[in-house]
Design an enzyme around this catalytic site. Structure first.
Site: not given
Length: 323
Positions: A22, A247, A256, A259, A261
């Site tokens: 096999e 801003r 602020r 913001d 990011d």
């Protein structure tokens, strides 16, 4: 309840069985695979990156069947199941049936088969341990490929994406009507050309980190978008949204109105004079990590679950979820 991807009747030659012939002569095997996962994102975006490729799964199954050697089809099915789970973290569980239609029996029969189900929670204790402790070659190969994949590619920040990619943005405000400002900023991103808004987090009230004393608490939010804009084009967009919301950059870490990011961009590393991605401090800021984990409980940052990073962040206790 999970959604399902099914592959049935995959036919290939393998070399599995307790008899020597096999393992040398080979014989046909048939595999059925059922994958449990959430297909909501794929249905919504109609984008192949939001689903698991059944062609890749079929190739993986063929690799295991044709390249490994096992005495038992029980071990073969278990290896296939674990390899599939290891290949894509979005797959929650998989059910594998291995048929051996030419099993060496003296009686007349139609089929011999076994079925196993393995869930993601079954993966960690025995990630690549099979039988007496041998590690199949396919699993070693996948481990090596996964390690290589963990080295995020460096991306040209001026090069647009050739297909839509995902990015995570962090928003914050502690001047004026911060709740209204964040809602307006999200609307502006949603309306921007070249951007599709995919998901938004709940709002978080957070203590200021750094900057002058006596600042108001911030409201923070994280959003996930899809875009073909280059990283620098996306940066231009978010800075324009900041300017539209008054801003002013006068004091580092000062108060602020808004913001925005870029936290991640397509899992890439970007290091230019204007932009660093992943965001250098994101992994240490619970005011980013917690809203992100609320939005996406399985999110990763540099290969680490975001929810785990959030617990380790120094400001973890200063973040309040707003319903």
């Amino acid at each position: 309840m999970s959604d399902l991807i099914r592959l049935t009747g995959l036919r290939m030659t393998g070399y599995h069985g307790v008899f020597d012939f096999e393992k040398t002569e080979g014989q046909p095997f048939v595999v059925d695979a059922e994958l449990e996962l959430d297909l909501t994102a794929a249905a919504r975006t109609d984008n192949v990156i939001d689903t698991v490729s059944y062609a890749d799964v079929a190739d993986l199954i063929e690799d295991v069947v044709s390249k490994e050697r096992f005495d038992l089809i029980e071990t073969l099915a278990d290896t296939i199941a674990r390899a599939i789970l290891f290949s894509d973290e979005r797959i929650r569980a998989t059910t594998i049936t291995v048929h051996k239609p030419r099993a060496p029996l003296t009686q007349e029969f139609d089929d011999v088969s076994i079925t196993v189900r393995r869930a993601r929670e079954d993966l960690d204790p025995m990630l690549v341990t099979i039988g007496t402790g041998s590690v199949p070659r396919i699993m070693k190969q996948m481990e090596a490929e996964a390690a290589a994949d963990n080295a995020a590619p460096t991306r040209d920040p001026d090069l647009p994406a050739s297909f839509p990619v995902r990015a995570v943005l962090a928003l914050g405000s502690n001047l004026g009507d911060s709740r209204a400002t964040l809602a307006s900023a999200v609307d502006a991103l949603k309306a921007a050309e070249g951007v599709t808004l995919l998901n938004t987090s709940p709002l978080a009230r957070t203590k200021p980190v750094g900057g002058p004393d006596n600042q108001r608490d911030y409201l923070n939010q994280v959003v996930e978008i899809e875009t073909q804009l280059s990283p620098h084009e996306l940066l231009n967009l978010v800075q324009r949204v900041e300017e539209e919301h008054n801003r002013v950059r006068e004091e580092r870490w000062g108060p602020r109105t808004l913001d925005v990011d870029i936290v991640t961009y397509a899992g890439a590393v970007i290091d230019s004079p204007r932009l660093q991605v992943p965001h250098p401090s994101a992994a240490e800021r619970a005011f980013v990590l917690l809203p992100w984990s609320w939005m996406d409980p399985v999110a990763l940052l540099d290969g680490t679950p975001v929810r785990e990073l959030a617990v380790q962040a120094a400001d973890h206790g200063d973040v309040e979820r707003l319903e």
